[in-house]
Write a protein that holds these residues in place. Structure first.
Motif, PDB file in Angstrom:
ATOM      1  N   ILE A 173      39.392  31.360  36.335  1.00 13.89           N
ATOM      2  CA  ILE A 173      40.074  31.325  37.623  1.00 13.89           C
ATOM      3  C   ILE A 173      41.558  31.645  37.438  1.00 13.89           C
ATOM      4  N   GLY A 174      42.171  31.060  36.429  1.00 12.00           N
ATOM      5  CA  GLY A 174      43.596  31.295  36.192  1.00 12.00           C
ATOM      6  C   GLY A 174      43.912  32.735  35.854  1.00 12.00           C
ATOM      7  N   ILE A 175      43.127  33.337  34.982  1.00 16.67           N
ATOM      8  CA  ILE A 175      43.363  34.736  34.609  1.00 16.67           C
ATOM      9  C   ILE A 175      43.123  35.656  35.800  1.00 16.67           C
ATOM     10  N   SER A 176      42.113  35.354  36.604  1.00 18.63           N
ATOM     11  CA  SER A 176      41.866  36.171  37.801  1.00 18.63           C
ATOM     12  C   SER A 176      43.031  36.097  38.776  1.00 18.63           C
ATOM     13  N   LEU A 177      43.590  34.912  38.954  1.00 22.63           N
ATOM     14  CA  LEU A 177      44.734  34.773  39.853  1.00 22.63           C
ATOM     15  C   LEU A 177      45.975  35.470  39.299  1.00 22.63           C
ATOM     16  N   MET A 178      46.162  35.420  37.979  1.00 22.52           N
ATOM     17  CA  MET A 178      47.302  36.125  37.381  1.00 22.52           C
ATOM     18  C   MET A 178      47.166  37.633  37.549  1.00 22.52           C
ATOM     19  N   ILE A 179      45.970  38.168  37.339  1.00 25.51           N
ATOM     20  CA  ILE A 179      45.749  39.602  37.515  1.00 25.51           C
ATOM     21  C   ILE A 179      45.957  39.996  38.976  1.00 25.51           C
ATOM     22  N   ALA A 180      45.490  39.163  39.896  1.00 26.78           N
ATOM     23  CA  ALA A 180      45.689  39.450  41.322  1.00 26.78           C
ATOM     24  C   ALA A 180      47.169  39.427  41.672  1.00 26.78           C
ATOM     25  N   TYR A 181      47.914  38.498  41.096  1.00 28.12           N
ATOM     26  CA  TYR A 181      49.353  38.418  41.365  1.00 28.12           C
ATOM     27  C   TYR A 181      50.078  39.644  40.810  1.00 28.12           C
TER      28      TYR A 181
END
Length: 58
Positions: A42-50
């Motif tokens: 979840i964290g890596i997905s949110l970082m990539i989205a950001y």
């Protein structure tokens, strides 16, 4: 209709539980690995989205 974040959270939870049961033998290790995998996905997905947010679609 579900939100994309909810779909991502459910998917990461299911995948992390599957891999935890596949790779670990004790319940304590399974819980720890499942939690770490789920939060990291979840964290890596949110970082990539950001990171991708400022770039236009077209």
């Amino acid at each position: 209709m579900r939100d994309h974040f909810l779909n991502m959270t459910i998917f990461s939870l299911l995948v992390s539980v599957f891999f935890a049961f596949l790779t670990q033998s004790t319940n304590r290790n399974r819980l720890r690995v499942a939690l770490v995998l789920c939060l990291s996905m979840i964290g890596i997905s949110l970082m990539i989205a950001y990171i991708m947010f400022p770039f236009p679609l077209k």
